[in-house]
Design a protein around this motif. Structure first.
Motif, PDB file in Angstrom:
ATOM      1  N   ASN A  37      36.766  36.115 -16.830  1.00 22.55           N
ATOM      2  CA  ASN A  37      37.802  35.636 -17.465  1.00 22.55           C
ATOM      3  C   ASN A  37      38.833  36.205 -18.184  1.00 22.55           C
ATOM      4  O   ASN A  37      39.590  35.969 -18.314  1.00 22.55           O
ATOM      5  CB  ASN A  37      37.371  34.278 -18.348  1.00 22.55           C
ATOM      6  CG  ASN A  37      36.620  33.109 -17.261  1.00 22.55           C
ATOM      7  OD1 ASN A  37      36.527  33.373 -16.301  1.00 22.55           O
ATOM      8  ND2 ASN A  37      36.224  32.143 -17.733  1.00 22.55           N
ATOM      9  N   TYR A  70      42.087  35.931 -17.226  1.00 17.33           N
ATOM     10  CA  TYR A  70      43.608  35.357 -18.231  1.00 17.33           C
ATOM     11  C   TYR A  70      44.668  36.729 -19.302  1.00 17.33           C
ATOM     12  O   TYR A  70      44.276  36.100 -19.731  1.00 17.33           O
ATOM     13  CB  TYR A  70      42.481  34.154 -18.647  1.00 17.33           C
ATOM     14  CG  TYR A  70      42.285  32.974 -17.744  1.00 17.33           C
ATOM     15  CD1 TYR A  70      42.544  32.587 -16.898  1.00 17.33           C
ATOM     16  CD2 TYR A  70      40.989  33.008 -17.000  1.00 17.33           C
ATOM     17  CE1 TYR A  70      42.994  31.500 -15.525  1.00 17.33           C
ATOM     18  CE2 TYR A  70      40.806  32.030 -16.296  1.00 17.33           C
ATOM     19  CZ  TYR A  70      41.471  31.758 -15.516  1.00 17.33           C
ATOM     20  OH  TYR A  70      40.436  30.623 -14.540  1.00 17.33           O
ATOM     21  N   ARG A 109      39.803  23.249 -14.254  1.00 13.16           N
ATOM     22  CA  ARG A 109      40.622  24.056 -14.354  1.00 13.16           C
ATOM     23  C   ARG A 109      42.308  24.027 -14.772  1.00 13.16           C
ATOM     24  O   ARG A 109      42.925  22.997 -15.221  1.00 13.16           O
ATOM     25  CB  ARG A 109      41.276  24.550 -12.979  1.00 13.16           C
ATOM     26  CG  ARG A 109      39.827  25.222 -12.331  1.00 13.16           C
ATOM     27  CD  ARG A 109      40.299  25.937 -10.986  1.00 13.16           C
ATOM     28  NE  ARG A 109      40.335  27.216 -11.268  1.00 13.16           N
ATOM     29  CZ  ARG A 109      41.350  28.264 -10.674  1.00 13.16           C
ATOM     30  NH1 ARG A 109      42.000  27.664  -9.656  1.00 13.16           N
ATOM     31  NH2 ARG A 109      41.940  29.504 -11.562  1.00 13.16           N
ATOM     32  N   GLY A 110      42.414  25.084 -16.175  1.00 10.76           N
ATOM     33  CA  GLY A 110      43.734  24.715 -17.322  1.00 10.76           C
ATOM     34  C   GLY A 110      44.324  24.985 -16.392  1.00 10.76           C
ATOM     35  O   GLY A 110      44.700  25.358 -14.886  1.00 10.76           O
ATOM     36  N   THR A 126      37.445  28.495  -8.949  1.00  6.55           N
ATOM     37  CA  THR A 126      36.623  27.684  -8.707  1.00  6.55           C
ATOM     38  C   THR A 126      36.139  26.246  -9.808  1.00  6.55           C
ATOM     39  O   THR A 126      36.213  24.865  -9.474  1.00  6.55           O
ATOM     40  CB  THR A 126      35.496  27.822  -8.060  1.00  6.55           C
ATOM     41  OG1 THR A 126      34.579  28.469  -9.109  1.00  6.55           O
ATOM     42  CG2 THR A 126      35.264  28.881  -7.018  1.00  6.55           C
ATOM     43  N   GLY A 127      36.739  26.939 -11.512  1.00 11.93           N
ATOM     44  CA  GLY A 127      36.518  25.406 -12.409  1.00 11.93           C
ATOM     45  C   GLY A 127      34.778  25.288 -12.515  1.00 11.93           C
ATOM     46  O   GLY A 127      34.733  24.795 -13.225  1.00 11.93           O
ATOM     47  N   LEU A 138      32.342  28.293 -16.169  1.00 10.83           N
ATOM     48  CA  LEU A 138      32.249  28.647 -18.284  1.00 10.83           C
ATOM     49  C   LEU A 138      31.346  27.297 -17.908  1.00 10.83           C
ATOM     50  O   LEU A 138      30.491  27.428 -18.881  1.00 10.83           O
ATOM     51  CB  LEU A 138      33.616  27.473 -18.529  1.00 10.83           C
ATOM     52  CG  LEU A 138      34.563  28.687 -18.669  1.00 10.83           C
ATOM     53  CD1 LEU A 138      35.876  28.586 -19.995  1.00 10.83           C
ATOM     54  CD2 LEU A 138      33.908  29.812 -19.914  1.00 10.83           C
TER      55      LEU A 138
HETATM   56  P1  ADP Z   1      37.739  29.288 -13.616  1.00 13.75           P
HETATM   57  O1  ADP Z   1      38.055  30.678 -13.935  1.00 13.75           O
HETATM   58  O2  ADP Z   1      36.825  29.594 -11.797  1.00 13.75           O
HETATM   59  O3  ADP Z   1      39.500  28.605 -13.404  1.00 13.75           O
HETATM   60  P2  ADP Z   1      35.827  28.366 -15.691  1.00 13.75           P
HETATM   61  O4  ADP Z   1      35.225  28.043 -15.341  1.00 13.75           O
HETATM   62  O5  ADP Z   1      35.799  30.107 -15.878  1.00 13.75           O
HETATM   63  O6  ADP Z   1      37.020  27.845 -14.024  1.00 13.75           O
HETATM   64  O7  ADP Z   1      37.527  28.663 -16.340  1.00 13.75           O
HETATM   65  C1  ADP Z   1      37.917  27.141 -16.786  1.00 13.75           C
HETATM   66  C2  ADP Z   1      39.927  27.356 -17.459  1.00 13.75           C
HETATM   67  O8  ADP Z   1      39.068  27.962 -19.127  1.00 13.75           O
HETATM   68  C3  ADP Z   1      40.488  28.365 -16.435  1.00 13.75           C
HETATM   69  O9  ADP Z   1      40.616  27.384 -15.808  1.00 13.75           O
HETATM   70  C4  ADP Z   1      41.420  28.598 -17.814  1.00 13.75           C
HETATM   71  O10 ADP Z   1      42.619  28.056 -17.804  1.00 13.75           O
HETATM   72  C5  ADP Z   1      40.631  28.218 -18.914  1.00 13.75           C
HETATM   73  N1  ADP Z   1      39.461  29.676 -18.976  1.00 13.75           N
HETATM   74  C6  ADP Z   1      38.613  30.485 -18.995  1.00 13.75           C
HETATM   75  N2  ADP Z   1      38.307  31.115 -19.840  1.00 13.75           N
HETATM   76  C7  ADP Z   1      39.456  31.655 -20.137  1.00 13.75           C
HETATM   77  C8  ADP Z   1      40.032  32.782 -21.502  1.00 13.75           C
HETATM   78  N3  ADP Z   1      39.406  34.068 -21.529  1.00 13.75           N
HETATM   79  N4  ADP Z   1      41.773  32.769 -21.562  1.00 13.75           N
HETATM   80  C9  ADP Z   1      42.330  31.477 -21.271  1.00 13.75           C
HETATM   81  N5  ADP Z   1      41.405  30.634 -20.822  1.00 13.75           N
HETATM   82  C10 ADP Z   1      40.407  31.049 -20.702  1.00 13.75           C
END
Ligand code: ADP
Length: 638
Positions: free
Chosen positions: A540, A544, A591-592, A601-602, A605
């Motif tokens: 991530n 990101y 997802r953000g 896939t959301g 995390l």
């Molecule tokens: P995905 O990455 O598949 O969207 P995650 O569960 O890993 O799913 O992350 C969920 C959301 O959290 C992401 O869509 C993003 O918006 C935010 N996010 C996760 N990790 C980071 C990061 N290191 N920096 C910024 N936003 C993050």
């Protein structure tokens, strides 16, 4: 053996005692213990093998015959007398054993006392009819003397048999409490006085007094106690008859002596019957108490089982709820009043699955009148607290009343899971369809224009990697959901070292990421899961970071404020977690807003937080003041 010896000795004396008291009246003995003692002797040897039993019978005949000879009876009569005197107890024992219908000799019920009396009378009559009583010739039949003999023999056989059967054969422990000493002493004195009173006057004006000790004894003594009392009264009475002035005359059809015999029968039978009935009552009460205790224990167990159940259980009848467990209270969200009809839908806010109020009529039809096993799904409560309950009904008997057993099963999580899985499936399908279309497109391009091959292949490879990521996320998620933990001591720098190595060569969209590591701690964790967790976070951090920027990822560890825990932080300088969504990003499929810019896939995390929770730790995310994000989690220190 001791008992047999004692009764055997009594049997040696019995014919002598009878024949020797044969003086009062020319025709009838004052005491006649032969039948009673013979009967008891036979009860002691009854279960011996046949030859031994025949041996005992023979010995009894010899004893009576020899005694008769010794007391001057003619030899032919002595032998006949010996045979018939043994025949009577034999017939009595056989009749009593048969009539009693159960093994054992001691009377247990009133009917046994009656059977013994009948056996004594019938066998005594048999002896009389066979001319077996001394001084009674067959030519005398029928005569008053036969009646007196039968009466005397029956009385002695019955009373003697009754007393000795209880004292020698009674096996069941006493259910009645032993009587107090003043009852025993008082009874001995009063019984002696009453017997003396009876003998005071041959016209028997005070004979009714004999009933006093029998009632008193029957009401206060144990069964054995009444046998001892009767033995005592019989011995005192027999002793009294030896005194010449106490001999009742034989005049009329039923002389005073026979009336005394009947009185003794009545009083002894009466005392014993009373005691047997009290004994039975005490046993019944004891059994009832035991059953009561047992059913109380079972009720407690049932209650504990019901209360330990996760399912709600309700027993309902037309007048309302008769029983319920604590889970039903929790599932319905309110106390359940017992035994009065309630408007279910209104009281508990029941709705159909699409949120419409559920009418009591529908509820009643399914739950009260439906078939066994009918099910209904209802929604309880509103908003975030709403629960989905599956209610099944079955007919049961509650006591004497027909009732319905309702089982409430909370299916909220199950239904949410099904929903989640179906949205997961559609999302996977959706996520795979995109790269597949891209793949198809570029393959077509190559077909049409092989010159574009290199660029098309690079794109196709991107698409296939994207598909691989979707599938891997999916698999990891499924594995972690069901997986078990296998913790061991792991050096953080080793895990991260391997992970960084593999990443250095894989940077596609970005320049090769830069890592800053400060991981001196060892933790106790599942190495595979820990690697997966860190991999996700690093992934991530790279993903990101705005395209064109070099991702910088710092991984550091230090001791947590809580002793025994290590805190690991993954810091990046990327776009930062969406403002205000620091918690929501951990939800499954969330997802953000940056989702347009990255593939995912959301689930990543949600998965990492789940892994941390499996280790007992906590996980948080925050935006860094100067840009980027920090993901921190705790794991047990090694
Ligand atoms: P995905 O990455 O598949 O969207 P995650 O569960 O890993 O799913 O992350 C969920 C959301 O959290 C992401 O869509 C993003 O918006 C935010 N996010 C996760 N990790 C980071 C990061 N290191 N920096 C910024 N936003 C993050």
């Amino acid at each position: 053996m001791g008992r047999l010896g004692f009764v055997g000795c009594c049997y040696l004396l019995a014919p002598w005692m009878g024949l020797d008291s044969f003086t009062v009246d020319p025709r009838i003995a004052e005491v006649w213990p032969l039948g009673g003692v013979g009967f008891v002797l036979l009860t002691l040897v009854w279960d011996l093998d046949r030859p031994s039993l025949l041996g005992v019978l023979g010995a009894m005949v010899v004893v009576v015959t020899v005694t008769a000879l010794a007391l001057g009876q003619p030899p032919s009569y002595a032998v006949w007398f010996g045979v018939v005197a043994v025949l009577q107890p034999l017939a009595m024992a056989a009749a009593y054993r048969r009539g009693r219908g159960a093994p054992g000799w001691s009377p247990r019920h009133a009917a046994d006392v009656g059977t013994l009396l009948a056996a004594a009378v019938v066998s005594s009559l048999l002896v009389g009819l066979l001319g077996g009583y001394p001084g009674l010739a067959l030519t005398d039949l029928p005569s008053k003397v036969l009646l007196w003999w039968v009466l005397r023999n029956a009385v002695f056989s019955f009373v003697g048999g009754l007393i000795l059967c209880v004292l020698l054969h009674r096996e069941e422990p006493e259910a009645l409490a032993p009587s107090a000493w003043f009852h025993r002493v008082g009874l001995a004195a009063v019984a002696a006085l009453c017997v003396v009173g009876t003998y005071h006057d041959p016209s028997l004006p005070l004979s009714w007094l004999l009933i006093v000790p029998s009632v008193w004894g029957g009401m206060t003594l144990t069964v054995r106690g009444t046998a001892w009392l009767t033995l005592y009264v019989a011995l005192v009475a027999a002793g009294m008859t030896y005194l010449p002035q106490n001999q009742f005359g034989y005049a009329g059809l039923l002389p005073a002596a026979s009336i005394v015999d009947l009185l003794v029968v009545a009083s002894s039978a009466f005392a014993l019957l009373l005691a047997l009935m009290r004994d039975q009552r005490a046993r019944l009460i004891e059994q009832l108490d035991a059953r009561g205790r047992e059913s109380e224990a079972q009720r407690g167990l049932l209650e504990a089982v019901l209360d330990a159940m996760e399912e709600g259980v309700l027993v309902v009848g037309p007048e309302g709820v008769r029983r319920h467990n604590s889970a039903s209270r929790q599932l319905l969200g309110r106390p359940v009043p017992l035994d009065h009809d309630i408007a279910w839908s209104e009281t508990y806010g029941l709705q159909t699955l699409d949120g419409q109020p559920l009418t009591d009529d529908v509820l009643r039809r399914v739950l009260y009148e439906g078939e066994d096993g009918d099910r209904l799904e209802v929604r309880v409560g509103r908003g975030a607290d709403a629960r989905l309950l599956e209610v099944s009904a079955q007919s049961v008997q509650h006591g004497t009343r027909a009732s319905r057993l309702l089982l409430l099963h909370d299916v909220t999580a199950q239904r949410a899971r099904v929903r989640e899985l179906s949205s997961f499936a559609s999302m996977v399908a959706h996520d795979l369809r995109g790269p597949l279309t891209v793949l198809d497109g570029w393959l077509e391009v190559v077909e049409d224009d092989p010159g574009q091959g290199e660029a098309a292949l690079a794109r196709a490879r991107d698409a296939s990697q994207r598909m691989r990521q979707v599938i891997e996320d999916w698999l990891n998620y499924a594995v972690v959901q069901e997986g078990r933990l296998h913790p061991e001591v792991v050096a953080l720098d080793e895990v991260v070292g391997g992970l960084v190595e593999s990443r250095r060569s894989a940077g596609l969209d970005h320049d090769e990421p830069r890592f800053e590591l400060d991981l001196a701690h060892r933790v106790r964790a599942d190495p595979g899961l820990l690697r997966q967790l860190l991999d996700n976070l690093v992934d991530n951090a790279v993903k990101y970071t705005a395209p064109g920027e070099v991702p910088v990822v710092t991984l550091r560890s230090h001791e947590d404020d809580e002793p025994g825990w290590v805190r690991v932080e993954v810091v990046d300088r990327g776009i930062g977690v969406p403002e205000g969504e620091e918690e929501r990003i951990f939800e499954e499929f969330h997802r953000g807003p940056a989702e347009g810019r990255s593939q995912g896939t959301g689930l990543g995390l949600a998965l990492t937080r789940r892994i941390v929770a499996m280790h007992g730790g906590q996980m948080t995310a925050r935006r860094n003041p100067g840009g980027g994000s920090t993901f921190a989690f705790t794991v047990p220190a090694a």
